[in-house]
Scaffold this active site. Structure first.
Site, PDB file in Angstrom:
ATOM      1  CB  VAL A   1     -13.911  -9.585 -23.940  1.00  0.00           C
ATOM      2  CG1 VAL A   1     -12.639  -8.917 -23.433  1.00  0.00           C
ATOM      3  CG2 VAL A   1     -14.396  -8.886 -25.223  1.00  0.00           C
TER       4      VAL A   1
ATOM      5  CG  HIS B   1      -7.237  -7.847 -22.746  1.00  0.00           C
ATOM      6  ND1 HIS B   1      -6.901  -7.748 -24.083  1.00  0.00           N
ATOM      7  CD2 HIS B   1      -6.092  -7.569 -22.060  1.00  0.00           C
ATOM      8  CE1 HIS B   1      -5.613  -7.430 -24.194  1.00  0.00           C
ATOM      9  NE2 HIS B   1      -5.103  -7.327 -22.989  1.00  0.00           N
TER      10      HIS B   1
ATOM     11  CB  CYS C   1     -20.125  -2.360  -3.337  1.00  0.00           C
ATOM     12  SG  CYS C   1     -21.118  -3.375  -4.451  1.00  0.00           S
TER      13      CYS C   1
ATOM     14  CB  CYS D   1     -24.643  -2.241  -7.860  1.00  0.00           C
ATOM     15  SG  CYS D   1     -24.214  -3.253  -6.456  1.00  0.00           S
TER      16      CYS D   1
ATOM     17  CB  CYS E   1     -24.613  -0.700  -3.229  1.00  0.00           C
ATOM     18  SG  CYS E   1     -23.476  -0.156  -4.524  1.00  0.00           S
TER      19      CYS E   1
ATOM     20  N   GLY F   1      -4.279 -14.819 -34.698  1.00  0.00           N
ATOM     21  CA  GLY F   1      -5.333 -13.828 -34.903  1.00  0.00           C
ATOM     22  C   GLY F   1      -5.220 -12.594 -34.039  1.00  0.00           C
TER      23      GLY F   1
ATOM     24  CG  ASN G   1      -2.895 -11.723 -38.518  1.00  0.00           C
ATOM     25  OD1 ASN G   1      -3.541 -11.235 -39.440  1.00  0.00           O
ATOM     26  ND2 ASN G   1      -2.892 -11.218 -37.308  1.00  0.00           N
TER      27      ASN G   1
HETATM   28  C1  BJW Z   1      -7.451 -12.899 -38.409  1.00  0.00           C
HETATM   29  C2  BJW Z   1      -8.617 -13.310 -39.005  1.00  0.00           C
HETATM   30  C3  BJW Z   1      -8.779 -14.682 -39.122  1.00  0.00           C
HETATM   31  C4  BJW Z   1      -8.701 -11.201 -38.954  1.00  0.00           C
HETATM   32  N1  BJW Z   1      -7.834 -15.525 -38.685  1.00  0.00           N
HETATM   33  N2  BJW Z   1      -6.524 -13.729 -37.981  1.00  0.00           N
HETATM   34  C5  BJW Z   1       4.133  -0.639 -24.107  1.00  0.00           C
HETATM   35  C6  BJW Z   1       4.304   0.041 -25.292  1.00  0.00           C
HETATM   36  C7  BJW Z   1       3.280   0.851 -25.795  1.00  0.00           C
HETATM   37  C8  BJW Z   1       2.076   1.001 -25.110  1.00  0.00           C
HETATM   38  C9  BJW Z   1       1.928   0.328 -23.924  1.00  0.00           C
HETATM   39  C10 BJW Z   1       2.938  -0.482 -23.447  1.00  0.00           C
HETATM   40  N3  BJW Z   1       2.503  -1.040 -22.283  1.00  0.00           N
HETATM   41  C11 BJW Z   1       1.237  -0.607 -22.044  1.00  0.00           C
HETATM   42  C12 BJW Z   1       0.864   0.234 -23.023  1.00  0.00           C
HETATM   43  C13 BJW Z   1      -0.452   0.927 -23.120  1.00  0.00           C
HETATM   44  C14 BJW Z   1      -1.556   0.081 -23.657  1.00  0.00           C
HETATM   45  C15 BJW Z   1      -1.200  -0.381 -25.067  1.00  0.00           C
HETATM   46  O1  BJW Z   1      -0.778  -1.493 -25.304  1.00  0.00           O
HETATM   47  N4  BJW Z   1      -1.390   0.482 -26.037  1.00  0.00           N
HETATM   48  C16 BJW Z   1      -1.090   0.152 -27.440  1.00  0.00           C
HETATM   49  C17 BJW Z   1      -2.360   0.219 -28.274  1.00  0.00           C
HETATM   50  C18 BJW Z   1      -0.035   1.097 -27.930  1.00  0.00           C
HETATM   51  N5  BJW Z   1      -1.845  -1.044 -22.795  1.00  0.00           N
HETATM   52  C19 BJW Z   1      -2.644  -0.916 -21.745  1.00  0.00           C
HETATM   53  O2  BJW Z   1      -3.156   0.155 -21.455  1.00  0.00           O
HETATM   54  C20 BJW Z   1      -2.887  -2.142 -20.879  1.00  0.00           C
HETATM   55  N6  BJW Z   1      -2.725  -1.794 -19.514  1.00  0.00           N
HETATM   56  C21 BJW Z   1      -1.539  -1.526 -18.991  1.00  0.00           C
HETATM   57  O3  BJW Z   1      -0.504  -1.672 -19.575  1.00  0.00           O
HETATM   58  O4  BJW Z   1      -1.624  -1.095 -17.691  1.00  0.00           O
HETATM   59  C22 BJW Z   1      -0.432  -0.710 -17.004  1.00  0.00           C
HETATM   60  C23 BJW Z   1      -0.817  -0.541 -15.547  1.00  0.00           C
HETATM   61  C24 BJW Z   1      -0.141  -1.253 -14.589  1.00  0.00           C
HETATM   62  C25 BJW Z   1      -0.484  -1.094 -13.250  1.00  0.00           C
HETATM   63  C26 BJW Z   1      -1.532  -0.249 -12.890  1.00  0.00           C
HETATM   64  C27 BJW Z   1      -2.235   0.433 -13.849  1.00  0.00           C
HETATM   65  C28 BJW Z   1      -1.872   0.290 -15.196  1.00  0.00           C
HETATM   66  C29 BJW Z   1      -4.325  -2.612 -20.992  1.00  0.00           C
HETATM   67  C30 BJW Z   1      -4.658  -3.153 -22.330  1.00  0.00           C
HETATM   68  C31 BJW Z   1      -6.154  -3.514 -22.372  1.00  0.00           C
HETATM   69  C32 BJW Z   1      -6.623  -3.857 -23.757  1.00  0.00           C
HETATM   70  N7  BJW Z   1      -8.035  -3.887 -23.772  1.00  0.00           N
HETATM   71  C33 BJW Z   1      -8.734  -4.125 -25.029  1.00  0.00           C
HETATM   72  C34 BJW Z   1     -10.237  -3.823 -24.849  1.00  0.00           C
HETATM   73  C35 BJW Z   1     -10.961  -4.939 -24.116  1.00  0.00           C
HETATM   74  C36 BJW Z   1     -12.420  -4.680 -24.039  1.00  0.00           C
HETATM   75  C37 BJW Z   1     -13.084  -4.589 -25.403  1.00  0.00           C
HETATM   76  O5  BJW Z   1     -13.026  -5.545 -26.195  1.00  0.00           O
HETATM   77  O6  BJW Z   1     -13.681  -3.554 -25.655  1.00  0.00           O
HETATM   78  O7  BJW Z   1      -8.526  -5.471 -25.446  1.00  0.00           O
HETATM   79  S1  BJW Z   1      -8.076  -3.187 -26.396  1.00  0.00           S
HETATM   80  C38 BJW Z   1      -8.279  -4.429 -27.599  1.00  0.00           C
HETATM   81  O8  BJW Z   1      -6.991  -4.823 -28.098  1.00  0.00           O
HETATM   82  C39 BJW Z   1      -8.871  -5.632 -26.861  1.00  0.00           C
HETATM   83  C40 BJW Z   1      -8.095  -6.760 -27.467  1.00  0.00           C
HETATM   84  O9  BJW Z   1      -8.091  -7.874 -26.602  1.00  0.00           O
HETATM   85  C41 BJW Z   1      -6.731  -6.174 -27.674  1.00  0.00           C
HETATM   86  C42 BJW Z   1      -5.909  -6.882 -28.707  1.00  0.00           C
HETATM   87  O10 BJW Z   1      -6.511  -6.809 -29.941  1.00  0.00           O
HETATM   88  P1  BJW Z   1      -6.444  -8.066 -30.934  1.00  0.00           P
HETATM   89  O11 BJW Z   1      -7.091  -9.218 -30.291  1.00  0.00           O
HETATM   90  O12 BJW Z   1      -5.059  -8.239 -31.405  1.00  0.00           O
HETATM   91  O13 BJW Z   1      -7.425  -7.569 -32.103  1.00  0.00           O
HETATM   92  P2  BJW Z   1      -7.154  -6.602 -33.334  1.00  0.00           P
HETATM   93  O14 BJW Z   1      -8.482  -6.136 -33.804  1.00  0.00           O
HETATM   94  O15 BJW Z   1      -6.145  -5.579 -33.005  1.00  0.00           O
HETATM   95  O16 BJW Z   1      -6.473  -7.533 -34.416  1.00  0.00           O
HETATM   96  C43 BJW Z   1      -7.154  -8.611 -35.014  1.00  0.00           C
HETATM   97  C44 BJW Z   1      -6.163  -9.345 -35.890  1.00  0.00           C
HETATM   98  O17 BJW Z   1      -6.823 -10.494 -36.415  1.00  0.00           O
HETATM   99  C45 BJW Z   1      -5.655  -8.522 -37.086  1.00  0.00           C
HETATM  100  O18 BJW Z   1      -4.246  -8.608 -37.129  1.00  0.00           O
HETATM  101  C46 BJW Z   1      -6.280  -9.245 -38.300  1.00  0.00           C
HETATM  102  O19 BJW Z   1      -5.442  -9.240 -39.448  1.00  0.00           O
HETATM  103  C47 BJW Z   1      -6.435 -10.646 -37.775  1.00  0.00           C
HETATM  104  N8  BJW Z   1      -7.479 -11.455 -38.375  1.00  0.00           N
HETATM  105  N9  BJW Z   1      -9.353 -12.155 -39.344  1.00  0.00           N
HETATM  106  C48 BJW Z   1      -6.698 -14.948 -38.129  1.00  0.00           C
HETATM  107  N10 BJW Z   1      -9.911 -15.170 -39.729  1.00  0.00           N
HETATM  108 ZN    ZN Z   2     -22.520  -1.953  -5.548  1.00  0.00          ZN
END
Ligand code: BJW
Ligand code: ZN
Length: 247
Positions: free
Chosen positions: A106, A122, A133, A151, A153, A190, A216
Site C-alpha cells: 500500500v 489492497h 458519500c 469530508c 459532507c 517478499g 524470501n
Molecule cells: C522479505 C524481506 C526481504 C522480509 N526480501 N522478502 C481463504 C482461506 C483462508 C482465509 C481466507 C480465504 N479467503 C479469504 C480469507 C480471509 C482473509 C485472509 O486471507 N485471511 C488470512 C490471514 C487467513 N482475506 C480477506 O479478508 C480478503 N478479503 C476477502 O477475501 O473478501 C471476501 C469478500 C468478497 C466479497 C465481498 C466481501 C468480502 C481481504 C484481504 C485484505 C488484506 N489487507 C491487508 C491490510 C492492508 C492495509 C494495511 O497495510 O494495513 O494487506 S492484510 C496484510 O497482509 C496487507 C498485506 O498486503 C497482506 C499480505 O502481507 P504480505 O505482503 O505477505 O506481508 P507479510 O508481513 O505477511 O510478509 C512479509 C514477508 O516478507 C515475510 O514472508 C518475510 O519473510 C518476507 N521478507 N524481508 C524478501 N528483504
Molecule cells: Zn463525504
C-alpha cells in the site's frame, strides 16, 4: 548459486507476472505487515487493527495508525528491488511481451521507482475516502490535525486500503487473475503467501503450466510448491538474477 534454467527462463519467458508483498519494501525501511509493532503500537495486533470492525469501534485509533504509517512511508525511498522491477517492465515493453506487476503493498514505492502499470490489490495509504458519500481525496502531505479526518459532507474519511473481510477492487483482482492464468513465469516476491485471494493467484499460474519463482529469506506455504524458492532478500537476490538473465 543461481540455477541456469532459471536464468535462461527469466531472459526468455514470453510473459511474466510478479506478485509483490511487504518484504519487497522492507529494505526501504518499511516494516512488513507481520513484523511486531513497536513503540506506542506494540500492544496492538496488526491483523486486528486492519479491519472494518476496528475502525467502527475506535476510528481515532485506526486513523492515527494509518496516518503515522502514511507519514513514515513518505520519508522512504524505493530500493534496488523496486528499481529492477521497473527496468524489467520497460525491457518487456520494448520486446512487446506481457509483464504484469501485482502488488499487495500500500506504499506506492513501485510507482515511485518508475513502474508504470501496477495493479494495487489492497489499495494504498494515500487515497482517503469518505465513509458516507464515497468521495476520495489524495493525501501526500503532513499528518492530519484531526482523527479521523472529515469530508466536506461531515462524514469520516478512512484510508483507501482493503481490510480483512472486505472485497478487493474487482477490476484489479480480475486483471491479476487473468494475467496469472496466462503467464510463463510467476514470481512471488517478499510475501508470506498467507493472505487470500492474493495467495491463490499462483494456483492459476501453476494450473496453466507456468514456472514459479519465490524469493524470501524465510520459508512460506508456497516454498515447497515453487519451482525455485530462493532464500534471500529481494533487494540483492532479484537484481543479481535479472542482471545474469541479461534483461
Ligand atoms: C522479505 C524481506 C526481504 C522480509 N526480501 N522478502 C481463504 C482461506 C483462508 C482465509 C481466507 C480465504 N479467503 C479469504 C480469507 C480471509 C482473509 C485472509 O486471507 N485471511 C488470512 C490471514 C487467513 N482475506 C480477506 O479478508 C480478503 N478479503 C476477502 O477475501 O473478501 C471476501 C469478500 C468478497 C466479497 C465481498 C466481501 C468480502 C481481504 C484481504 C485484505 C488484506 N489487507 C491487508 C491490510 C492492508 C492495509 C494495511 O497495510 O494495513 O494487506 S492484510 C496484510 O497482509 C496487507 C498485506 O498486503 C497482506 C499480505 O502481507 P504480505 O505482503 O505477505 O506481508 P507479510 O508481513 O505477511 O510478509 C512479509 C514477508 O516478507 C515475510 O514472508 C518475510 O519473510 C518476507 N521478507 N524481508 C524478501 N528483504
Ligand atoms: Zn463525504
Amino acid at each position: 548459486m543461481l540455477d541456469h534454467e532459471l536464468i535462461d527462463l527469466v531472459g526468455a519467458a514470453h510473459s511474466i507476472v510478479v506478485l509483490s508483498g511487504a518484504g519487497v519494501s522492507a529494505e526501504s525501511g518499511i516494516p512488513t505487515f507481520r513484523d511486531a509493532l513497536t513503540g506506542l503500537w506494540a500492544r496492538f495486533n496488526p491483523e486486528e487493527l486492519a479491519t472494518p470492525q476496528a475502525f467502527s469501534k475506535d476510528p481515532r485509533l485506526v486513523s492515527r495508525w494509518y496516518d503515522e504509517r502514511r507519514c513514515n512511508v513518505l520519508k522512504c525511498r524505493p530500493n534496488a528491488g523496486h528499481f529492477v522491477l521497473a527496468q524489467l517492465e520497460k525491457a518487456f515493453q520494448e520486446k512487446n511481451r506481457p509483464f504484469t506487476l501485482i502488488t499487495q503493498n500500500v506504499d506506492r514505492l513501485h510507482q515511485a521507482a518508475g513502474s508504470q502499470n501496477v495493479i494495487e490489490l489492497h489499495g494504498n495509504l494515500f487515497t482517503w475516502r469518505c465513509v458516507d458519500c464515497g468521495k476520495e481525496r489524495d493525501e501526500n502531505g503532513l499528518a492530519f490535525d484531526e482523527h479521523p479526518p472529515r469530508c466536506e459532507c461531515g462524514g469520516l474519511r478512512r484510508p483507501g486500503v482493503v481490510w480483512f473481510g472486505e472485497a478487493l477492487p474487482g477490476e484489479a483482482l480480475l486483471k491479476a487473475q487473468r494475467a496469472s492464468g496466462r503467464c510463463a513465469l510467476f514470481m512471488s516476491l517478499g510475501t508470506s503467501s498467507v493472505v487470500y485471494p492474493a495467495a491463490a493467484l499462483v494456483d492459476l499460474a501453476l494450473q496453466n503450466g507456468a514456472k514459479v519463482l519465490e524469493i524470501n529469506p524465510e520459508q512460506t506455504p508456497l516454498s515447497r510448491r515453487a519451482h525455485w524458492s530462493l532464500r534471500g532478500k529481494c533487494g540483492k537476490t532479484l537484481p543479481d538474477l535479472i542482471s545474469r538473465a541479461g534483461n
